[in-house]
Design a protein around this motif. Structure first.
Motif, mmCIF file in Angstrom:
data_model
loop_
_atom_site.group_PDB
_atom_site.id
_atom_site.type_symbol
_atom_site.label_atom_id
_atom_site.label_comp_id
_atom_site.label_asym_id
_atom_site.label_seq_id
_atom_site.Cartn_x
_atom_site.Cartn_y
_atom_site.Cartn_z
ATOM 1 N N PHE A 108 -8.963 -23.086 -19.217
ATOM 2 C CA PHE A 108 -9.656 -21.910 -18.669
ATOM 3 C C PHE A 108 -8.637 -20.906 -18.131
ATOM 4 N N GLU A 109 -7.668 -21.376 -17.344
ATOM 5 C CA GLU A 109 -6.678 -20.474 -16.751
ATOM 6 C C GLU A 109 -5.855 -19.772 -17.819
ATOM 7 N N ALA A 110 -5.485 -20.528 -18.856
ATOM 8 C CA ALA A 110 -4.645 -19.937 -19.896
ATOM 9 C C ALA A 110 -5.371 -18.797 -20.602
ATOM 10 N N ILE A 111 -6.642 -19.002 -20.922
ATOM 11 C CA ILE A 111 -7.398 -17.971 -21.635
ATOM 12 C C ILE A 111 -7.579 -16.735 -20.753
ATOM 13 N N MET A 112 -7.894 -16.940 -19.477
ATOM 14 C CA MET A 112 -8.082 -15.795 -18.589
ATOM 15 C C MET A 112 -6.772 -15.040 -18.370
ATOM 16 N N LEU A 113 -5.659 -15.760 -18.283
ATOM 17 C CA LEU A 113 -4.371 -15.084 -18.127
ATOM 18 C C LEU A 113 -4.048 -14.211 -19.330
ATOM 19 N N VAL A 114 -4.300 -14.751 -20.523
ATOM 20 C CA VAL A 114 -4.029 -13.975 -21.734
ATOM 21 C C VAL A 114 -4.987 -12.799 -21.853
ATOM 22 N N ALA A 115 -6.280 -13.041 -21.553
ATOM 23 C CA ALA A 115 -7.286 -11.995 -21.720
ATOM 24 C C ALA A 115 -7.063 -10.839 -20.751
ATOM 25 N N LEU A 116 -6.629 -11.134 -19.531
ATOM 26 C CA LEU A 116 -6.502 -10.100 -18.507
ATOM 27 C C LEU A 116 -5.074 -9.636 -18.305
ATOM 28 N N GLY A 117 -4.147 -10.228 -19.038
ATOM 29 C CA GLY A 117 -2.726 -9.944 -18.802
ATOM 30 C C GLY A 117 -2.355 -8.489 -18.964
ATOM 31 N N GLY A 118 -3.028 -7.762 -19.838
ATOM 32 C CA GLY A 118 -2.683 -6.359 -20.044
ATOM 33 C C GLY A 118 -3.281 -5.437 -19.008
ATOM 34 N N ALA A 119 -4.254 -5.930 -18.241
ATOM 35 C CA ALA A 119 -4.952 -5.067 -17.291
ATOM 36 C C ALA A 119 -4.631 -5.393 -15.846
ATOM 37 N N VAL A 120 -4.211 -6.613 -15.567
ATOM 38 C CA VAL A 120 -3.980 -7.056 -14.198
ATOM 39 C C VAL A 120 -2.595 -7.706 -14.129
ATOM 40 N N PRO A 121 -1.811 -7.449 -13.082
ATOM 41 C CA PRO A 121 -0.514 -8.116 -12.954
ATOM 42 C C PRO A 121 -0.673 -9.642 -12.968
ATOM 43 N N THR A 122 0.306 -10.296 -13.558
ATOM 44 C CA THR A 122 0.222 -11.747 -13.736
ATOM 45 C C THR A 122 0.091 -12.472 -12.411
ATOM 46 N N ASP A 123 0.819 -12.029 -11.388
ATOM 47 C CA ASP A 123 0.754 -12.728 -10.108
ATOM 48 C C ASP A 123 -0.623 -12.606 -9.470
ATOM 49 N N ARG A 124 -1.306 -11.456 -9.655
ATOM 50 C CA ARG A 124 -2.641 -11.281 -9.092
ATOM 51 C C ARG A 124 -3.666 -12.141 -9.837
ATOM 52 N N ILE A 125 -3.493 -12.261 -11.165
ATOM 53 C CA ILE A 125 -4.411 -13.129 -11.930
ATOM 54 C C ILE A 125 -4.234 -14.575 -11.494
ATOM 55 N N ALA A 126 -2.976 -15.020 -11.400
ATOM 56 C CA ALA A 126 -2.712 -16.407 -11.018
ATOM 57 C C ALA A 126 -3.228 -16.692 -9.618
ATOM 58 N N GLY A 127 -3.021 -15.758 -8.692
ATOM 59 C CA GLY A 127 -3.518 -15.950 -7.336
ATOM 60 C C GLY A 127 -5.041 -16.009 -7.300
ATOM 61 N N ALA A 128 -5.698 -15.136 -8.077
ATOM 62 C CA ALA A 128 -7.163 -15.137 -8.128
ATOM 63 C C ALA A 128 -7.690 -16.436 -8.734
ATOM 64 N N LEU A 129 -7.025 -16.941 -9.765
ATOM 65 C CA LEU A 129 -7.451 -18.195 -10.391
ATOM 66 C C LEU A 129 -7.316 -19.371 -9.419
ATOM 67 N N LEU A 130 -6.237 -19.380 -8.632
ATOM 68 C CA LEU A 130 -6.051 -20.445 -7.643
ATOM 69 C C LEU A 130 -7.160 -20.397 -6.591
ATOM 70 N N LEU A 131 -7.445 -19.196 -6.084
ATOM 71 C CA LEU A 131 -8.512 -19.053 -5.102
ATOM 72 C C LEU A 131 -9.879 -19.384 -5.714
ATOM 73 N N TYR A 132 -10.066 -19.060 -6.988
ATOM 74 C CA TYR A 132 -11.320 -19.383 -7.676
ATOM 75 C C TYR A 132 -11.528 -20.894 -7.725
ATOM 76 N N ARG A 133 -10.488 -21.637 -8.050
ATOM 77 C CA ARG A 133 -10.604 -23.103 -8.084
ATOM 78 C C ARG A 133 -10.948 -23.655 -6.695
ATOM 79 N N LEU A 134 -10.323 -23.105 -5.674
ATOM 80 C CA LEU A 134 -10.601 -23.593 -4.327
ATOM 81 C C LEU A 134 -12.023 -23.230 -3.895
ATOM 82 N N THR A 135 -12.458 -22.010 -4.246
ATOM 83 C CA THR A 135 -13.762 -21.527 -3.796
ATOM 84 C C THR A 135 -14.902 -22.169 -4.569
ATOM 85 N N TYR A 136 -14.784 -22.205 -5.879
ATOM 86 C CA TYR A 136 -15.913 -22.635 -6.716
ATOM 87 C C TYR A 136 -15.907 -24.134 -7.015
ATOM 88 N N HIS A 137 -14.782 -24.789 -6.880
ATOM 89 C CA HIS A 137 -14.683 -26.198 -7.246
ATOM 90 C C HIS A 137 -14.429 -27.104 -6.035
#
Length: 856
Positions: free
Chosen positions: A270-299
């Motif tokens: 899941f993380e890999a696909i979202m990083l690739v899909a959003l990589g051109g629109a959002v800085p990589t560090d912000r995507i990675a940080g959001a994905l980490l918080l998403y795992r903590l919040t939703y899982h």
């Protein structure tokens, strides 16, 4: 035009290659993702990731929490609708509690017994829902989610095709066309539901659609769930970075591929696909940080809330409702999941640096040896919790004590390790839950006397491999030198992490070597006279007469520690098969079941239980086994039995005819059976010769004088000549009676066996027995619902068309003449292909080998 034979061959080939095709597709996607991520991740540093997380706005986190609550509220709608679809009535409060715990557990872990299906089986079963209905409800959930995420993803793609096209490298029109066709197909399906249609799936199988209102309700529930869960991650991204419709499309694709990958929670995929899909629109560090918080919040957070729900339930243990008891009984499962997560969390904090502020504060007031020791021992405690979690699944009291001690030590070490309030909170919640759940860990066994499976060791090794990668990512700017191993400083985070990681690897290797070097188990032996005498004493106190099959002497007996209960079982190839539920006091069953499973797994075999009753299914579910319906057992309530009434006219006519022909019935007690043995042997030999068959075993008695002399025998005579007999199964409690060995002369009058059964029913009715078991009708009562599993479908087809292999319908029809009550019987075994392998080995056990199986 493709012929039906060709079509059948293509379907069979597709089914056979489906797992390999899915695995190949996932491997292909992962390879593409790795290639795309390789350069992207090289630009990301650990410090940037930490900064991205810490800079996330509190308002964004609050919105993500609200979206998580909405999503989990919608998830309860799946279960509520699916239960109504299969005809089960369960109060919504029970549905909501069950669905929340099930999804919280499955979304975070989702392995083995740690699955939502096991939770639903346990809790809905306690609410009175039959296991087959629960299985169909779970299948309905899966189908509804698949249709829902496809429909929502298609609408999002139709709306946001222009944003998706550059990333997917496909024309906008092509994406819109695919999305429009998908939306129209969904609309057509809804229309068919309103028409009350059934769809022909393939020859002999049809798909009964839900009602139109239920279909619309389920589609709305799916839409709310998927949109809300996507909003959790979207809210954590920088505002305005990507439009929400396009984001939902990416989210749906990533979710589906994560599910197909069979990785728990789709972690990594899941993380890999979202990083690739959003990589051109959002800085990589912000995507990675959001994905980490998403795992903590939703899982992670919902699992912590499920644990809090468990604590609240434990605090009001006075409630004795079955569902409340079911929630409490899930304590070991939830605590094992939480222990696993805490262990991984401690390991992750052990290989990553503490914050600069924490390091400065520690250097002011805390001795360096205490910091070094707390870090090292805290990491070791995290590793040990991974092994303790397995013991918690097995409900070991030693695992509870070890988990409480390790979590308590970790709580003490949390502050010297890095002043981590989050670590204190998570570990403290685990300590509280363990302290309140002591009563659920009752198995007196050594924690490290248990054999750890290869899968568990492989999982621990995989976690260590990921930790190694995390360490290298966190300290990529630190030049490796031999001196690092001996560097002890407050800001020496990399040396501390290296020492802890090597120690963890050495301990894991030690566990693995210990497993490999353990001595083999002693060989199984058949019961001797003393064991059979002990078993006889236990059987005498039972309600169920089939326990008497333990006295055949062809099955090993596993006694409980007290000797008051036992399991009879057989072993063939790599299958250990227990016959029926354990025999003895019910409070000793769980420990016996666990002991049997562990012995089977220690021998690298498949543990299974054959013909178990529905009342005992929670025991097997708690032990991590799956349940599969085998058929239904018939029993006649004796107090109400009579030959009067239209439903028994044929039985009454046959009985009267047999009496006119001079048939006579007698029951000989066990003490008188030796004198009858020559007559009984003559009947048995004639019956075997007429049917061209050999003696059976395991779940059927054979003609063995030593076995027959242990129980009474019923005989049918004509003109003082014995023409038929049946060995009787009874217990001292006079609750249930049954028959085992039944044979007759080839020239016995027609209807002699009907006469025998009527006389037996009347005899035991007069003796004060409560019921008479007619035995199981294999594969009868299998669900013909289209949401039934492939197991039920195959069983139903074999029951309807398998007369060349076994007289399934004839046996059911014979028992139906007595107007019995039917009760399901199940096979409890591991999942996958194991049930089929187990059934094949059971057939060999019954027939005595391959030669006996292919003959009659």
């Amino acid at each position: 035009m493709i012929s039906s034979e060709r079509k059948a061959w293509m379907i069979a080939a597709l089914r056979r290659w489906q797992p390999w095709l899915v695995a190949g597709f996932v491997l292909f996607v992962v390879s593409l993702m790795y290639e795309a991520l390789h350069g992207m991740m090289a630009e990301l540093s650990y410090a940037e990731l930490v900064t991205a997380v810490s800079d996330t706005r509190p308002s964004a986190i609050a919105l993500a929490l609200a979206a998580t609550a909405i999503s989990y509220a919608a998830l309860t709608g799946y279960d509520h609708a699916s239960l109504r679809f299969v005809g089960a009535v369960v109060p919504y409060r029970i549905v909501a509690r069950t669905a929340f715990i099930a999804y919280a557990l499955a979304n975070t872990v989702g392995l083995g017994v740690l699955t939502g299906g096991a939770v639903r089986m346990r809790m809905y079963g306690a609410a009175g829902v039959e296991a087959g209905a629960i299985s169909r409800a779970i299948a309905f959930n899966a189908g509804a989610f698949g249709i829902g995420i496809t429909a929502v993803g298609a609408v999002a793609l139709l709306w946001g095709a222009e944003a998706v096209a550059p990333i997917a490298h496909l024309p906008v029109l092509a994406l819109q066309t695919v999305a429009a066709v998908t939306v129209l197909a969904t609309a057509l399906l809804i229309w068919l539901c309103f028409q009350g249609s059934t769809l022909k799936w393939r020859e002999g199988l049809t798909l009964r659609l839900p009602s139109g209102p239920l279909a619309v309700e389920q589609l709305i529930v799916s839409a709310v769930d998927i949109i809300a869960s996507a909003a959790v991650l979207w809210c954590l991204l920088p505002g305005g970075a990507v439009s929400f419709p396009a984001f939902v499309g990416f989210f749906a694709i990533a979710t589906v591929l994560g599910i197909i990958s069979h990785v728990p929670g789709g972690l990594g995929v899941f993380e890999a696909i979202m990083l690739v899909a959003l990589g051109g629109a959002v800085p990589t560090d912000r995507i990675a940080g959001a994905l980490l918080l998403y795992r903590l919040t939703y899982h992670v957070l919902p699992l912590l809330l499920a644990l809090a729900l468990l604590i609240a339930t434990e605090l009001r243990r006075g409630a004795a409702a079955p569902v409340t008891r079911a929630v409490v009984s899930l304590s070991p499962v939830l605590l094992a999941a939480q222990t696993l997560i805490v262990g991984v969390f401690l390991l992750a904090t052990g290989v990553t640096p503490a914050t600069v502020t924490a390091t400065d504060l520690l250097s002011l007031d805390v001795p360096l040896p205490l910091v070094e020791g707390a870090h090292f021992l805290g990491s070791i405690a995290g590793l040990m919790l991974l092994f303790v979690a397995r013991g918690m699944l097995q409900r070991l009291d030693a695992a509870w004590w070890a988990g409480l001690a390790l979590a308590g030590l970790s709580l003490v070490f949390a502050l010297p390790r890095g002043l981590s309030i989050q670590e204190v909170t998570i570990v403290g919640l685990l300590v509280a839950a363990l302290a309140l759940s002591r009563s659920q860990f009752t198995r007196k066994a050594s924690l490290f006397a248990q054999r750890f499976s290869g899968g568990w060791l492989a999982a621990v090794a995989a976690i260590l491999a990921v930790l190694t990668g995390l360490l290298m990512f966190a300290y990529r700017d630190v030049d490796y030198r031999h001196e690092l191993w001996w560097q002890f400083e407050f800001d020496g985070h990399a040396p501390r992490a290296l020492r802890a990681l090597v120690a963890m690897a050495m301990i894991t290797l030690g566990f693995a070597l210990r497993q490999l070097l353990r001595p083999p188990l002693p060989p199984l032996v058949m019961p001797d006279g003393e064991a059979l005498t002990r078993a006889t004493a236990v059987i005498r106190e039972q309600d169920h007469a089939d326990a008497g099959l333990a006295l055949t002497g062809d099955k090993p007996l596993l006694f409980s520690e007290s000797g008051n209960a036992f399991i009879m079982f057989g072993r063939r190839n790599r299958s250990w098969v227990a016959l029926f539920d354990p025999v003895g006091p019910r409070e000793e069953w769980p420990e016996l079941v666990w002991s049997f499973i562990e012995r089977a797994r220690d021998s690298a075999s498949r543990p299974s239980f054959y013909q178990v009753r529905p009342q005992s299914l929670p025991i097997y579910l708690d032990a991590g086994l799956n349940v599969f319906k085998l058929g239904e057992e018939a029993y006649v309530p004796l107090p109400e039995f009579t030959l009067k009434g239209g439903s028994r006219a044929n039985l009454r006519a046959g009985y009267n005819r047999a009496e006119r022909e001079g048939l006579r019935f007698e029951v000989t007690p066990a003490a008188g059976v030796p004198a009858l043995m020559p007559e009984l042997r003559a009947i048995s030999d004639a019956w075997l010769g007429a049917h061209n068959t050999a003696e059976k075993g395991f779940s059927l008695g054979a003609f063995d004088p030593a076995y027959l002399e242990r129980q009474p025998v019923a005989v049918i005579r004509k003109d003082d000549r014995a023409v038929a007999f049946a060995s009787l199964l009874t217990t001292g409690r006079r609750i249930e009676a049954s028959v085992d060995l039944m044979r007759h002369q080839p020239d016995a009058p027609k209807g002699a066996m009907d006469f025998l059964f009527v006389k037996l029913l009347s005899h035991f009715q007069a003796e004060g027995y409560q019921r008479f078991s007619l035995g199981m009708a294999p594969l009868s009562g299998m669900a013909d619902h289209t949401l039934a599993s492939n197991w039920h479908r195959f069983g139903g087809l074999l029951f309807a068309h398998g007369e060349h292999f076994y007289n399934f319908q004839g046996l059911r029809n014979f028992k139906e003449k007595f107007d019995p009550v039917w009760e399901p019987r199940y096979l409890a075994s591991p999942g996958g292909v194991a049930p089929l392998l187990v059934l094949g080995d059971i057939a060999l056990l019954i027939s005595g080998g391959l030669k006996g199986m292919v003959s009659k």
